[in-house]
Design a protein around this motif. Structure first.
Motif, short mmCIF file in Angstrom:
data_model
loop_
_atom_site.label_atom_id
_atom_site.label_comp_id
_atom_site.label_asym_id
_atom_site.label_seq_id
_atom_site.Cartn_x
_atom_site.Cartn_y
_atom_site.Cartn_z
N GLY A 103 31.11 32.80 33.10
CA GLY A 103 31.40 31.37 33.05
C GLY A 103 31.77 30.75 34.38
O GLY A 103 32.03 29.56 34.46
N GLN A 104 31.81 31.55 35.45
CA GLN A 104 32.22 31.02 36.74
C GLN A 104 31.18 30.05 37.27
O GLN A 104 29.98 30.27 37.16
CB GLN A 104 32.43 32.18 37.73
CG GLN A 104 33.21 31.79 38.97
CD GLN A 104 33.72 33.00 39.74
OE1 GLN A 104 33.40 34.13 39.41
NE2 GLN A 104 34.54 32.76 40.75
N SER A 105 31.64 28.94 37.85
CA SER A 105 30.75 27.88 38.32
C SER A 105 30.06 28.27 39.62
O SER A 105 30.71 28.45 40.65
CB SER A 105 31.55 26.59 38.54
OG SER A 105 30.77 25.62 39.19
N VAL A 106 28.74 28.39 39.55
CA VAL A 106 27.96 28.68 40.75
C VAL A 106 28.02 27.51 41.71
O VAL A 106 28.12 27.69 42.93
CB VAL A 106 26.50 29.01 40.36
CG1 VAL A 106 25.62 29.12 41.60
CG2 VAL A 106 26.44 30.30 39.55
N LEU A 149 50.87 35.38 35.54
CA LEU A 149 51.89 34.34 35.44
C LEU A 149 51.42 33.22 34.53
O LEU A 149 52.16 32.72 33.68
CB LEU A 149 52.20 33.79 36.84
CG LEU A 149 52.68 34.79 37.89
CD1 LEU A 149 52.79 34.11 39.25
CD2 LEU A 149 54.02 35.39 37.50
N LEU A 150 50.16 32.81 34.70
CA LEU A 150 49.61 31.74 33.89
C LEU A 150 49.48 32.15 32.42
O LEU A 150 49.73 31.36 31.52
CB LEU A 150 48.24 31.32 34.44
CG LEU A 150 48.26 30.67 35.83
CD1 LEU A 150 46.83 30.46 36.33
CD2 LEU A 150 49.00 29.34 35.79
N GLN A 151 49.09 33.40 32.20
CA GLN A 151 48.96 33.88 30.82
C GLN A 151 50.31 33.83 30.10
O GLN A 151 50.39 33.41 28.94
CB GLN A 151 48.41 35.31 30.82
CG GLN A 151 46.94 35.39 31.19
CD GLN A 151 46.44 36.81 31.29
OE1 GLN A 151 47.22 37.74 31.52
NE2 GLN A 151 45.14 37.01 31.11
N GLU A 152 51.34 34.25 30.79
CA GLU A 152 52.69 34.24 30.20
C GLU A 152 53.13 32.82 29.88
O GLU A 152 53.72 32.56 28.84
CB GLU A 152 53.66 34.89 31.18
CG GLU A 152 55.09 35.00 30.68
CD GLU A 152 56.00 35.67 31.70
OE1 GLU A 152 57.16 35.25 31.79
OE2 GLU A 152 55.54 36.61 32.39
N TYR A 159 41.36 26.75 38.40
CA TYR A 159 40.86 25.93 37.29
C TYR A 159 39.59 26.55 36.71
O TYR A 159 39.45 26.67 35.48
CB TYR A 159 40.57 24.51 37.78
CG TYR A 159 40.35 23.52 36.65
CD1 TYR A 159 41.38 22.67 36.25
CD2 TYR A 159 39.13 23.43 36.00
CE1 TYR A 159 41.20 21.76 35.21
CE2 TYR A 159 38.94 22.54 34.96
CZ TYR A 159 39.97 21.70 34.57
OH TYR A 159 39.78 20.82 33.53
N ASP A 160 38.70 26.96 37.59
CA ASP A 160 37.42 27.50 37.14
C ASP A 160 37.59 28.81 36.37
O ASP A 160 36.95 29.03 35.34
CB ASP A 160 36.51 27.71 38.35
CG ASP A 160 35.08 28.02 37.97
OD1 ASP A 160 34.57 27.43 37.00
OD2 ASP A 160 34.46 28.87 38.63
N LEU A 161 38.47 29.68 36.87
CA LEU A 161 38.63 31.00 36.28
C LEU A 161 39.62 31.05 35.12
O LEU A 161 39.56 31.97 34.30
CB LEU A 161 39.07 32.02 37.34
CG LEU A 161 38.03 32.38 38.40
CD1 LEU A 161 38.61 33.39 39.37
CD2 LEU A 161 36.76 32.94 37.76
N TYR A 162 40.52 30.06 35.05
CA TYR A 162 41.54 30.14 34.00
C TYR A 162 41.69 28.85 33.19
O TYR A 162 41.52 28.85 31.97
CB TYR A 162 42.90 30.52 34.60
CG TYR A 162 43.93 30.81 33.53
CD1 TYR A 162 43.95 32.05 32.89
CD2 TYR A 162 44.85 29.84 33.12
CE1 TYR A 162 44.86 32.31 31.87
CE2 TYR A 162 45.77 30.10 32.12
CZ TYR A 162 45.76 31.33 31.49
OH TYR A 162 46.66 31.59 30.48
N PHE A 163 42.01 27.75 33.85
CA PHE A 163 42.32 26.52 33.13
C PHE A 163 41.12 25.97 32.36
O PHE A 163 41.29 25.38 31.29
CB PHE A 163 42.84 25.46 34.11
CG PHE A 163 44.26 25.67 34.55
CD1 PHE A 163 45.30 24.94 34.00
CD2 PHE A 163 44.57 26.61 35.53
CE1 PHE A 163 46.61 25.12 34.41
CE2 PHE A 163 45.87 26.81 35.95
CZ PHE A 163 46.90 26.07 35.38
N LYS A 164 39.93 26.15 32.88
CA LYS A 164 38.73 25.61 32.22
C LYS A 164 38.57 26.20 30.83
O LYS A 164 38.38 25.46 29.84
CB LYS A 164 37.49 25.91 33.08
CG LYS A 164 36.20 25.32 32.55
CD LYS A 164 35.08 25.46 33.57
CE LYS A 164 34.72 26.92 33.82
NZ LYS A 164 33.57 27.04 34.75
N ALA A 165 38.65 27.52 30.70
CA ALA A 165 38.50 28.17 29.41
C ALA A 165 39.72 27.94 28.52
O ALA A 165 39.59 27.85 27.30
CB ALA A 165 38.26 29.66 29.60
#
Length: 304
Positions: A30-33, A69-72, A97-103
């Motif tokens: 899902g990473q943005s090219v 940290l974000l997962q927690e 954002y691309d790797l975590y917040f987007k999903a």
């Protein structure tokens, strides 16, 4: 997901599609090219060369520190907030954002940068990519604490290579915003070195330890080391658990010390006492005590 990557590679590179597809398989699902091209991690043709492959590895290395940290902070349906100080081109914010917040589908990233042209470029890129939960503020780190555009609390504060006292301003921001975690990479700690130079003659007469900063090069190196030690003690005194490690390969620089602080609420009195003792030993209690939570009279400044 690999099929999708392959299709993207065919569209982008034509006859070189098989090779490009293999390279794109190194990316995370899902990473943005398009984003990676904008950040110059991928070439315009969607390829990875030796330099960009190293950059990609570095990005993942940093992300691996911040993701837990974000997962927690996302547990129980919570919406994490993150403020990135001295954001520059918002390299870190976009990757997070691309790797975590987007999903995740919730949460918000604030990029704080004093150069207006970089803020405008980041806003335009976020709009183009559809990264709707990113905001970019044209502010200095010091001015951001009272900014109306920011919420009263921020969960995670990051500051990568914020020069000199801007790192301390980012820590002060994190304390004011009751941050649950801070991820700091200090840079260019000039203030301590300047203070050490001012009292050098007196200190040389007072203690043989002053030989550690008699030569200008040593003054800069020691000033950097002592500043980071004091920052760690300050965070511990304010209730944070601190880990210090290397930010391997983020850039070709000696400034790759990574400080990760997680709030536990256990304020260490011993850390505060050692902080005061170190400042006193270097003759800096009056000059720098307030920056690390100690007023001139040596009484601790209460932290939130």
């Amino acid at each position: 997901m690999k099929a999708a990557h392959h299709k993207a590679a065919v569209n982008a590179t034509g006859k070189n599609a098989p090779a490009a597809s293999a390279e794109l398989s190194e990316l995370r699902p899902g990473q943005s090219v398009e984003l990676l091209k904008e950040l110059h991690i991928l070439t315009r043709e969607g390829r990875l060369n030796q330099d960009s492959r190293r950059k990609l590895k570095q990005v993942y290395h940093l992300f691996n520190f911040i993701e837990p940290l974000l997962q927690e902070l996302s547990e129980g349906g919570r919406s994490p907030t993150l403020a990135d100080h001295g954001a520059g081109k918002s390299y870190l914010g976009f990757i997070l954002y691309d790797l975590y917040f987007k999903a995740l589908g919730r949460g918000h990233i604030y990029g704080i940068e004093w150069r207006a042209e970089l803020v405008e470029k980041s806003r335009a890129l976020a709009e183009r990519l559809g990264f709707g939960r990113m905001s970019f503020l044209n502010l200095s780190v010091a001015a951001s604490t009272g900014a109306a555009e920011l919420p009263e609390r921020i969960d995670v504060v990051t500051a990568l290579h914020a020069c000199d006292t801007a790192t301390d301003d980012a820590i002060a921001f994190g304390l004011q915003k009751q941050a649950r975690a801070m991820v700091i990479v200090p840079c260019c700690q000039a203030e301590m070195a300047a203070c050490l130079r001012q009292g050098k003659a007196l200190q040389l007469a007072r203690t043989p330890l002053a030989e550690l900063w008699r030569h200008p090069l040593h003054t800069r190196e020691l000033g950097s080391q002592v500043t980071n030690v004091l920052r760690c003690l300050h965070l511990e005194a304010c209730g944070y658990q601190v880990t210090v490690t290397e930010l391997v390969g983020w850039e070709h620089s000696m400034k790759n010390e990574l400080i990760i602080a997680r709030y536990t609420g256990q304020k260490k009195r011993s850390a505060q006492e050692r902080l005061r003792a170190i400042l006193r030993e270097f003759g800096l209690e009056q000059a720098m005590g307030a920056r690390f939570g100690l007023p001139a009279d040596g009484i601790a400044v209460p932290q939130g």
